[in-house]
Design a protein around this motif. Structure first.
Motif, mmCIF file in Angstrom:
data_model
loop_
_atom_site.group_PDB
_atom_site.id
_atom_site.type_symbol
_atom_site.label_atom_id
_atom_site.label_comp_id
_atom_site.label_asym_id
_atom_site.label_seq_id
_atom_site.Cartn_x
_atom_site.Cartn_y
_atom_site.Cartn_z
ATOM 1 N N ASP A 142 39.270 43.902 -12.241
ATOM 2 C CA ASP A 142 38.282 44.982 -12.116
ATOM 3 C C ASP A 142 37.421 44.748 -10.875
ATOM 4 N N GLU A 143 37.060 45.834 -10.199
ATOM 5 C CA GLU A 143 36.198 45.747 -9.018
ATOM 6 C C GLU A 143 34.781 46.169 -9.384
ATOM 7 N N ASP A 183 30.401 45.865 -7.970
ATOM 8 C CA ASP A 183 29.499 45.625 -6.843
ATOM 9 C C ASP A 183 28.646 44.393 -7.125
ATOM 10 N N ARG A 207 31.673 44.321 -2.363
ATOM 11 C CA ARG A 207 32.644 44.691 -3.389
ATOM 12 C C ARG A 207 33.374 43.431 -3.842
ATOM 13 N N THR A 256 35.861 41.307 -6.900
ATOM 14 C CA THR A 256 36.948 41.463 -7.863
ATOM 15 C C THR A 256 36.812 40.403 -8.945
ATOM 16 N N ALA A 268 33.508 36.520 -10.256
ATOM 17 C CA ALA A 268 33.996 37.614 -9.405
ATOM 18 C C ALA A 268 34.059 37.139 -7.957
#
Length: 376
Positions: free
Chosen positions: A244-245, A247, A258, A260, A279
């Motif tokens: 999922d991406e 911020d 951005r 991941t 992330a």
């Protein structure tokens, strides 16, 4: 009545008159301070004359649907972090890098005093030379004994002894060769190189110090492996998946990156009821390990009223808008605003309804228009 008695009576009357005048003055002062001598206004509120809408610009309050975002606060950490240490106990002669330096794979980082290991290598090479000479001599002797045996001039035991001597010298030569290789390897450890590219973040030794095997000298991390590690509340974490991406806002840079989702640790922290989410971030020279970041996670949508910021009139700490009623009368209302949305618009929590028209004040009016009807 004698004169002395008359004076006594007159003195008492004078004192009573002074006391009376003082009491009247005191009562008058109290009455004035309490407002008893001023004209009273009957209780109640009387609306001024209604003000009609002129040629002022207006806008309409409308309802919008906005995505809600929840923040998870975390820290930037490198998934690939390397501790550089020596494999030998030796004096550090040189450290070629410092904290903050960028290094490439194979670059020389540390040089140790290698005199002892140079000596060991030379000694091993001399041992190899001796072992090789012994092997060659044993082979020549074996060949002579073999020839004599073929001529029945040597016994079987002489042949066996010569053959054994050859095997022993071959083994000794191999052992000497292994000793040379080990000495070369130990000597190579005197020069420490970077196992991978990265950035030096810590230097815990200086030239002249004694390097101990396994003791950290330098610390480097791969800046391409930076990721934000943040505890995420379980009701949000269970909806996230690897790949999922999202911020990530870094406050120090006032920038949003951005990221991941790489990993979600499959175990909740019981006291906080959260999962650790990692992330990965894109490579940037402005990002450093240990920086503060916020993981912005969409948590749903909500509907709210949206108002033009030019419609808001601020008086002190209060905010008002002038609402145009269906009959064209302008009515001033106290509102409670929320956060800014798109440029020029802001959320309004109370005071107006969807579809109502409001007067715009592009100049930022701060006074009540004459005749505007107050309403809370």
């Amino acid at each position: 009545m004698s004169g002395q008695a008359f004076q006594k009576v007159f003195s008492k009357l004078s004192k009573l008159m002074v006391a009376g005048v003082a009491m009247v003055a005191l009562l008058g002062t109290i009455a004035w301070l309490s407002g008893m001598l001023e004209e009273k206004v009957e209780p109640g509120w009387k609306a001024p004359a209604d003000a009609k809408l002129g040629d002022q610009p207006t806008d309409t309050v409308h309802e919008v649907e906005k995505q809600t975002i929840e923040e998870a606060i975390g820290t930037l950490k490198a998934s690939s972090r390397t501790i550089v240490s020596a494999k030998l106990m030796a004096t550090i002669e040189e450290i070629t890098v410092g904290a903050g330096d960028q290094v490439e794979k194979g670059q020389t980082l540390i040089r140790l005093d290698d005199k002892e290991y140079q000596s060991r290598l030379a000694q091993a090479k001399r041992g190899l030379e001796a072992a090789t000479a012994n092997r060659e001599q044993a082979e020549k002797h074996f060949n002579r004994v073999k020839l004599l045996q073929q001529q029945n001039a040597a016994s079987r035991s002489d042949f066996d002894n010569a053959s054994r001597d050859v095997q022993v010298t071959i083994a000794e030569e191999a052992k000497a060769m292994q000793a040379v290789r080990e000495a070369e390897v130990m000597l190579s450890y005197a020069t420490v190189t970077a196992a991978k590219s990265g950035r030096i973040v810590d230097r815990s030794a200086e030239p002249g110090d004694i390097a101990q095997p396994g003791q950290p000298i330098l610390t480097l991390y791969d800046e391409t492996s930076l990721r934000l590690e943040a505890p995420v509340m379980e009701h949000l974490a269970v909806k996230l998946r690897a790949g999922d991406e999202l911020d990530v806002k870094v406050d120090a840079l006032n920038r949003v990156f951005r990221a991941t989702v790489d990993e979600i640790v499959p175990q909740a922290d019981a006291p906080s009821r959260s999962f650790l989410v990692k992330a990965s971030l894109p490579k940037s020279e402005d990002l450093y390990e240990g920086m503060f970041g916020r993981l912005l996670i969409p948590s749903g949508t909500r509907r709210h009223l949206c108002l033009n910021t030019d419609a808001v009139v601020r008086i002190g700490q209060l905010e008002f808008v002038d609402v145009v009623l269906p009959d064209g009368v302008v009515e001033r209302r106290l509102i409670q605003s929320g956060s800014l949305g798109m440029p020029g618009r802001k959320e309004v929590l109370s005071g107006v309804d969807v579809g109502e028209r409001v007067v715009l004040h592009p100049e930022g009016a701060t006074v009540t228009p004459e005749g505007a009807r107050d309403h809370e």
